[in-house]
Design a protein around this motif. Structure first.
Motif, short mmCIF file in Angstrom:
data_model
loop_
_atom_site.label_atom_id
_atom_site.label_comp_id
_atom_site.label_asym_id
_atom_site.label_seq_id
_atom_site.Cartn_x
_atom_site.Cartn_y
_atom_site.Cartn_z
N GLU A 171 10.07 11.82 1.14
CA GLU A 171 9.18 12.92 1.53
C GLU A 171 7.95 13.00 0.64
O GLU A 171 6.96 13.64 0.99
CB GLU A 171 9.94 14.26 1.52
N TYR A 172 8.02 12.32 -0.50
CA TYR A 172 6.88 12.32 -1.42
C TYR A 172 5.65 11.65 -0.80
O TYR A 172 4.52 12.05 -1.04
CB TYR A 172 7.31 11.58 -2.71
N TYR A 173 5.89 10.61 0.00
CA TYR A 173 4.77 9.77 0.43
C TYR A 173 4.02 10.32 1.64
O TYR A 173 4.59 10.97 2.51
CB TYR A 173 5.28 8.36 0.74
N ASP A 174 2.74 9.98 1.65
CA ASP A 174 1.86 10.31 2.77
C ASP A 174 1.26 8.99 3.29
O ASP A 174 1.60 8.51 4.36
CB ASP A 174 0.78 11.28 2.28
N THR A 175 0.40 8.37 2.49
CA THR A 175 -0.17 7.07 2.84
C THR A 175 -0.01 6.16 1.63
O THR A 175 -0.30 6.56 0.51
CB THR A 175 -1.68 7.22 3.18
N ILE A 176 0.47 4.96 1.88
CA ILE A 176 0.60 3.95 0.82
C ILE A 176 -0.36 2.82 1.15
O ILE A 176 -0.48 2.42 2.32
CB ILE A 176 2.05 3.41 0.75
N VAL A 177 -1.03 2.29 0.14
CA VAL A 177 -1.85 1.08 0.35
C VAL A 177 -1.37 0.03 -0.65
O VAL A 177 -1.09 0.33 -1.80
CB VAL A 177 -3.37 1.38 0.21
N THR A 178 -1.24 -1.21 -0.17
CA THR A 178 -0.69 -2.25 -1.03
C THR A 178 -1.11 -3.64 -0.56
O THR A 178 -1.66 -3.80 0.52
CB THR A 178 0.85 -2.12 -1.10
N GLY A 179 -0.81 -4.63 -1.39
CA GLY A 179 -1.14 -6.02 -1.07
C GLY A 179 -0.19 -6.59 -0.02
O GLY A 179 0.79 -5.97 0.38
N ASN A 180 -0.52 -7.80 0.40
CA ASN A 180 0.18 -8.42 1.53
C ASN A 180 1.68 -8.65 1.25
O ASN A 180 2.53 -8.24 2.04
CB ASN A 180 -0.54 -9.74 1.84
N MET A 181 1.98 -9.26 0.11
CA MET A 181 3.37 -9.60 -0.17
C MET A 181 4.23 -8.36 -0.45
O MET A 181 5.31 -8.20 0.11
CB MET A 181 3.43 -10.54 -1.38
N PHE A 182 3.71 -7.47 -1.29
CA PHE A 182 4.48 -6.25 -1.56
C PHE A 182 4.63 -5.44 -0.27
O PHE A 182 5.66 -4.83 0.00
CB PHE A 182 3.82 -5.39 -2.65
N GLY A 183 3.57 -5.46 0.53
CA GLY A 183 3.60 -4.73 1.79
C GLY A 183 4.63 -5.30 2.74
O GLY A 183 5.31 -4.57 3.46
N ASP A 184 4.75 -6.62 2.75
CA ASP A 184 5.77 -7.25 3.60
C ASP A 184 7.15 -6.71 3.21
O ASP A 184 7.95 -6.33 4.07
CB ASP A 184 5.72 -8.77 3.41
N ILE A 185 7.40 -6.66 1.93
CA ILE A 185 8.74 -6.29 1.45
C ILE A 185 9.00 -4.79 1.65
O ILE A 185 10.02 -4.41 2.20
CB ILE A 185 8.89 -6.70 -0.03
N ILE A 186 8.08 -3.96 1.21
CA ILE A 186 8.39 -2.53 1.31
C ILE A 186 8.38 -2.02 2.75
O ILE A 186 9.01 -1.01 3.04
CB ILE A 186 7.49 -1.63 0.41
N THR A 187 7.72 -2.74 3.66
CA THR A 187 7.79 -2.27 5.05
C THR A 187 9.14 -2.60 5.70
O THR A 187 9.53 -1.93 6.66
CB THR A 187 6.63 -2.81 5.92
N ASP A 188 9.84 -3.61 5.20
CA ASP A 188 11.21 -3.80 5.69
C ASP A 188 12.10 -2.67 5.16
O ASP A 188 12.97 -2.16 5.88
CB ASP A 188 11.78 -5.16 5.26
N LEU A 189 11.89 -2.28 3.94
CA LEU A 189 12.63 -1.14 3.40
C LEU A 189 12.29 0.11 4.22
O LEU A 189 13.18 0.89 4.61
CB LEU A 189 12.28 -0.94 1.92
N GLY A 190 11.03 0.27 4.51
CA GLY A 190 10.58 1.40 5.34
C GLY A 190 11.25 1.37 6.71
O GLY A 190 11.70 2.41 7.22
#
Ligand code: IPM
Ligand code: MN
Length: 375
Positions: A251-270
């Motif tokens: 609930e803490y998050y609103d918008t996250i911005v990140t690089g390609n590789m980290f984004g690949d990984i955290i979007t699977d978690l998402g």
């Protein structure tokens, strides 16, 4: 996002290129197209689709080598044809009969790079009625968006291998970011954050404590650009800590911005915290050009052709596509229809456990769109 392309003539139908792709891709896209037909009927807009058969199966049928790339997945003529469309709707890529990387690079990454789709927009939204693995969390807690840079970083393919197969083998894969690439992504994220919620909290996710060159470029650019957005609160998380918070306090998050590789990984978690790959949608966006929308999960070969895969992620991708075309109301209507179906109909989002077939889920959503149903 606001378009800088010239306004299209109202009487012209939208032209949508459809790439079913591998595995369950064609099945889920078919359901998305049903929903598109319903949305167009209600929204009184016209569209045309054209299918492109880019897939592992076609590659092999044309004599492609299954062990290494030998012929193009997409020809230059097809690439030129694709460029003339208003949007691309993609099912899935990945075929176990072809070595990993051939279709991914030849199709998905090629389109992302050549069409300069520098944003990978991945909302993390828990729909009503959907089970999250996070105990005690509900739809009000899980509703944020990840802006993943989509054309740089470890994905450029820079690097190489020497002395392969010997004890002296050396392999490098370079994390390459440019000021231009980082800045345009960060600007997109600030613009999005400014309008998406009242919270206006933009979190940069990186690993500045170890990646002291690339991380520093992101961090400096984030703060410099952020000066132009005094209404947006700037926040920073290391990527490992972000994984922890996404599970503990989403609930803490609103918008996250990140690089390609980290984004690949955290979007699977998402995807997992929003109920799994059956529901997670994303857009590969060129804010000034041609964008491509897809479910973020893979081609699920073991479920292909069985009419059991969940098409909601593909339908969610369609909602994003409609919004990017400027059909905001239609996008909202499709999203509301998905929420109706998750809240009132489906037993589970998992393949084979929905209580409905793939085609029935498509019918349910299309019907809910026609009737304007909400959760
Ligand atoms: C994704 C996928 C791709 C990626 C693969 C298939 C190349 O995992 O869209 O997240 O790594 O970007
Ligand atoms: Mn991925």
């Amino acid at each position: 996002m606001a378009k800088e392309r010239p306004p299209r003539q109202a009487e012209k139908p939208y032209r949508i290129a459809v790439i079913g792709g591998d595995g369950t891709g064609p099945e889920v896209v078919r359901e998305g197209l049903k929903v598109l037909a319903a949305a167009a009927e209600v929204g009184k807009f016209r569209y045309e689709t054209q299918e492109f058969d880019f897939s592992g199966a076609r590659y092999l049928a044309r004599g492609g080598d299954p062990t290494k790339p030998s012929i193009p997945i997409i020809t230059d003529e097809e690439m030129a044809a694709l460029r003339t469309f208003d949007a691309i709707y993609l099912g899935a890529v990945g075929d176990p009969s072809v070595a990993p990387g051939i279709i991914e690079k030849g199709l998905l990454l090629r389109l992302r790079f050549e069409l300069d789709q520098y944003i990978n927009l991945r909302p993390v939204k828990l729909y009503p009625g959907v089970q999250t693995p996070l105990a005690g969390k509900g739809p009000e807690d899980i509703d944020f968006v990840i802006v993943r840079e989509n054309t740089e970083d470890l994905y450029t393919g820079m690097g190489g291998c020497q002395y392969r197969g010997t004890p002296h083998e050396v392999a490098t894969q370079i994390m390459c970011n440019t000021r231009h690439g980082v800045e345009r992504c960060i600007r997109y994220a600030f613009d999005l954050c400014r309008k998406r919620s009242d919270k206006k909290l933009l979190t940069l996710v990186h690993k500045t404590n170890v990646l002291t060159f690339v991380g520093d470029l992101w961090f400096r650019t984030f703060n410099e650009v952020g000066e132009e957005y005094p209404d947006v609160t700037r926040d920073y998380n290391h990527v490992d800590a972000c994984c922890m918070w996404m599970v503990k306090n989403p609930e803490y998050y609103d918008t996250i911005v990140t690089g390609n590789m980290f984004g690949d990984i955290i979007t699977d978690l998402g995807a997992m915290i929003q109920g799994g790959m059956g529901i997670a949608a994303g857009g590969n966006i060129n804010p000034h050009g041609l964008s491509m929308f897809e479910p973020i999960g893979g081609s699920a070969p073991k479920y292909a052709g069985q009419n059991v895969i969940n098409p909601l992620a593909a339908i969610g991708a369609l909602a994003m596509l409609l919004r990017e075309l400027g059909e905001e109301a239609a996008g909202d209507r499709v999203e509301a229809a998905i929420a109706y179906v998750t809240a009132r109909k489906l037993k589970s989002l998992a393949a084979g456990k929905m209580g409905y077939t793939t085609t029935q889920v498509g019918d349910l959503v299309a019907d809910a769109v026609r009737r304007g149903l909400k959760a």
